[in-house]
Structures are given as structure tokens and as C-alpha cells.
Design an enzyme around this catalytic site. Structure first.
Site, mmCIF file in Angstrom:
data_model
loop_
_atom_site.group_PDB
_atom_site.id
_atom_site.type_symbol
_atom_site.label_atom_id
_atom_site.label_comp_id
_atom_site.label_asym_id
_atom_site.label_seq_id
_atom_site.Cartn_x
_atom_site.Cartn_y
_atom_site.Cartn_z
ATOM 1 N N ALA A 65 -3.433 -5.403 9.426
ATOM 2 C CA ALA A 65 -2.003 -5.189 9.638
ATOM 3 C C ALA A 65 -1.834 -4.634 11.048
ATOM 4 O O ALA A 65 -2.763 -4.042 11.614
ATOM 5 C CB ALA A 65 -1.486 -4.217 8.592
ATOM 6 N N GLY A 109 -5.854 -5.802 6.406
ATOM 7 C CA GLY A 109 -4.959 -6.831 5.867
ATOM 8 C C GLY A 109 -5.488 -8.237 6.088
ATOM 9 O O GLY A 109 -5.166 -9.155 5.321
ATOM 10 N N GLU A 112 -7.706 -8.845 3.336
ATOM 11 C CA GLU A 112 -6.894 -8.913 2.110
ATOM 12 C C GLU A 112 -6.195 -10.264 1.968
ATOM 13 O O GLU A 112 -6.157 -10.830 0.878
ATOM 14 C CB GLU A 112 -5.886 -7.759 2.093
ATOM 15 C CG GLU A 112 -6.579 -6.412 1.885
ATOM 16 C CD GLU A 112 -5.670 -5.223 2.138
ATOM 17 O OE1 GLU A 112 -5.138 -5.105 3.266
ATOM 18 O OE2 GLU A 112 -5.473 -4.420 1.220
ATOM 19 N N GLU A 132 -9.497 0.726 6.875
ATOM 20 C CA GLU A 132 -8.277 1.545 6.895
ATOM 21 C C GLU A 132 -8.573 3.035 6.857
ATOM 22 O O GLU A 132 -7.825 3.843 7.406
ATOM 23 C CB GLU A 132 -7.378 1.173 5.708
ATOM 24 C CG GLU A 132 -6.709 -0.189 5.811
ATOM 25 C CD GLU A 132 -7.522 -1.323 5.224
ATOM 26 O OE1 GLU A 132 -8.756 -1.166 5.034
ATOM 27 O OE2 GLU A 132 -6.933 -2.385 4.959
#
Ligand code: CAA
Length: 258
Positions: A65, A109, A112, A132
Site C-alpha cells: 500500500a 498489500g 495481499e 508492515e
């Protein structure tokens, strides 16, 4: 619609979405994810498309992200808007087969969204991770759950708690990726796999995908019942008659997707 942060191409029954924000290693900013959502929505309703490839650059599938965009977020803003729910939902609810072709970094992300796809083909330079924790957060688009289901508790804990990266070979051994190929063959191999899938009956491929995904949501017996009912329902399709007739007559099937 025109796209700035993704390359969106169609070739026969196969579409490709290439994340294309090289300066930020394809960090998943809102604009890029909105474009991915828009492209998937076009593809869902395009009957000519039977399979989709999601990919990035040689250096990065996606490095996570967008940290710079997230940095100043406040709890209530992201709680109310819940952007990750929208982005994840678009991929999770996409009903046609979707392959992640991963080279370079697939972190946070990025890892993911690769895991949300139906399977991952990895280049030999792929690096997966959920770093993260090094930012004092944890995976927020399903990483703690999907990674654990894919690779088991020990490795998921190791990756999420240390933030270390896992290379392609370790990822294949752990069951995260279906195959590893040399980097310069990744796109060809992914396209070949997508063409193979696209050559099957689309509704049968969609039902197969749906049924495998049920395995993550139900007991074994419920999953087997779901499989049996859908298997039986396939005998209502013209494609089942064609597929079996073609085998018996020693010829190629011509599926009508009905
Ligand atoms: N968000 C925003 N920008 C990012 C980014 C990210 N996730 N990852 C890389 N970038 C940017 C860098 O800031 C840099 O930009 P500038 O040139 O403007 O400084 C550019 O991309 C190139 O990155 P690096 O110079 O760091 O490249 P490198 O080759 O030295 O290192 C890397 C590559 C190891 C992947 C490193 O960039 C990195 O660690 N990135 C962050 C990985 C990460 O922590 N991801 C998780 C994000 S949080 C998340 O995803 C939460 C969730 O579950 C949804």
C-alpha cells in the site's frame, strides 16, 4: 475510460492488467486501485474475456500500500471510507479466473492482492513479504488470514512478525505460488496458462473457481456437497455434452460457454 497507472490490454479471450507506477515500485495508491477496480468491472461484464492476468514490472509486482498516502490517515476516515474493503472486494468478488504473474517485490498489500488472485506464477526474482510490522502496523488487506491459510502458521508468523522477505523458491515450497519460471519467461508462461484456461468452458471454469474457494469457508462435508451439486448441475450445460462427445470422438471440443 483511459488509464494512467495501469496498462490494460486484451488479447483474444485473455486480458492483462499491468500495474504501472514504476517510480513508486507500483505502490498501491488510491488512483491506481480505482483503475484496477474499473478495469475488473469492465472485464466482468465483457463476455469475450475468460481469464485475466494481474502483473507488475520486472522489479516490482507491488511494494505494498502507498505508505506516503497512508501516513496521515486518521482512524475514522479509513473506518468510514474503508478503501481496502473496496479494493479487496473488487478482486475477491471477481468471478472469472485471475492469475497473478509476480516478479520482483510483492510486499504488504502487493503480496495481499497477489494472494487474492486464484493462483500465483512467480518469476525467479520474486520476493514476497508482509513487512508492515516494520511500520508499526500489520497486514490490513487479508494478509494475516490468507498467508496463514497458504503457508501455515509457522511461516506466516515468521514473515509477519519479523517482516523478512521470502524468495520464490521458499514461496513455492511453502505452497504460496503454483510455479516458478525464469524472469524473462514470466509473461509468456502466464499468457499460456491464461489461454489454456480461456479455452475451457467459461461457466465451468467459474464454477470450478467458486467451488475451490468454498473450501476456505466451510466444513469438508459442506464443501463436498457444494461440489457435488455443482458437478451435477454441469450436466445441464451444452458444454458438458460437447466436452465429453469430443473426447469420445477424438476431436477438439468447441465450447459455446453455455
Ligand atoms: N509506498 C510508497 N512508496 C513506496 C513504497 C510504498 N509501499 N515502496 C517503495 N516506494 C517508493 C520509495 O519511497 C521510493 O520513492 P522515492 O524515489 O520518491 O524516494 C521508490 O518507491 C523506490 O523505492 P526505494 O528507493 O526504497 O527502492 P529500493 O530498491 O531501495 O527498495 C523496497 C525496495 C525494499 C521494496 C523498499 O522500497 C521498501 O521497503 N518499500 C516498502 C515496503 C513496505 O513496507 N510495504 C508495506 C506497505 S504497508 C501495507 O501494504 C499495508 C497493508 O497491508 C495494506
Amino acid at each position: 475510460m483511459s488509464y494512467d497507472m495501469i496498462e490494460f490490454t486484451r488479447d483474444g479471450h485473455v486480458a492483462k492488467i499491468r500495474l504501472n507506477r514504476p517510480k513508486a515500485l507500483n505502490a498501491l495508491c488510491n488512483n491506481m486501485m480505482n483503475e484496477v477496480m474499473q478495469a475488473l468491472s469492465e472485464l466482468e461484464s465483457d463476455d469475450s474475456i475468460h481469464c485475466v492476468i494481474l502483473t507488475g514490472s520486472d522489479k516490482a509486482f507491488a511494494a505494498g500500500a502507498d505508505i506516503k498516502e497512508m501516513q496521515e490517515n486518521q482512524y475514522l476516515d479509513i473506518y468510514k471510507n474503508d478503501p481496502f474493503e473496496k479494493y479487496a472486494g473488487a478482486i475477491e468478488r471477481f468471478r472469472k479466473p485471475i492469475i497473478a504473474a509476480v516478479s520482483g517485490y510483492a510486499l504488504g498489500g502487493g503480496c495481499e492482492i497477489a494472494m487474492m488472485c486464484d493462483f500465483i506464477i512467480a518469476a525467479d526474482n520474486a520476493k514476497f513479504g508482509q513487512p508492515e510490522i516494520t511500520l508499526a502496523v500489520m497486514p490490513g488487506i487479508g494478509g494475516t488470514q490468507r498467508l496463514t491459510r497458504a503457508v501455515g502458521k509457522a511461516k506466516a508468523m515468521d514473515l509477519c512478525l519479523t517482516g523478512r522477505m521470502m524468495g520464490a523458491e521458499e514461496a513455492e515450497r511453502a505452497g504460496l505460488v503454483s510455479r516458478i519460471v525464469p524472469l524473462d519467461e514470466l509473461q509468456d508462461v502466464a499468457e499460456e496458462a491464461a489461454r489454456k484456461i480461456a479455452a475451457q468452458s467459461l461457466p465451468i471454469a467459474m464454477m470450478t473457481k467458486e467451488t475451490i474457494n468454498v473450501a476456505f469457508e466451510t466444513t469438508l462435508q459442506q464443501g463436498i456437497k457444494f461440489e457435488r451439486r455443482l458437478f451435477q448441475s454441469m450436466f445441464t450445460t451444452e458444454d458438458q455434452k460437447e466436452g465429453m462427445a469430443a473426447f469420445v470422438e477424438k476431436r477438439k471440443p468447441h465450447f459455446k460457454n453455455k
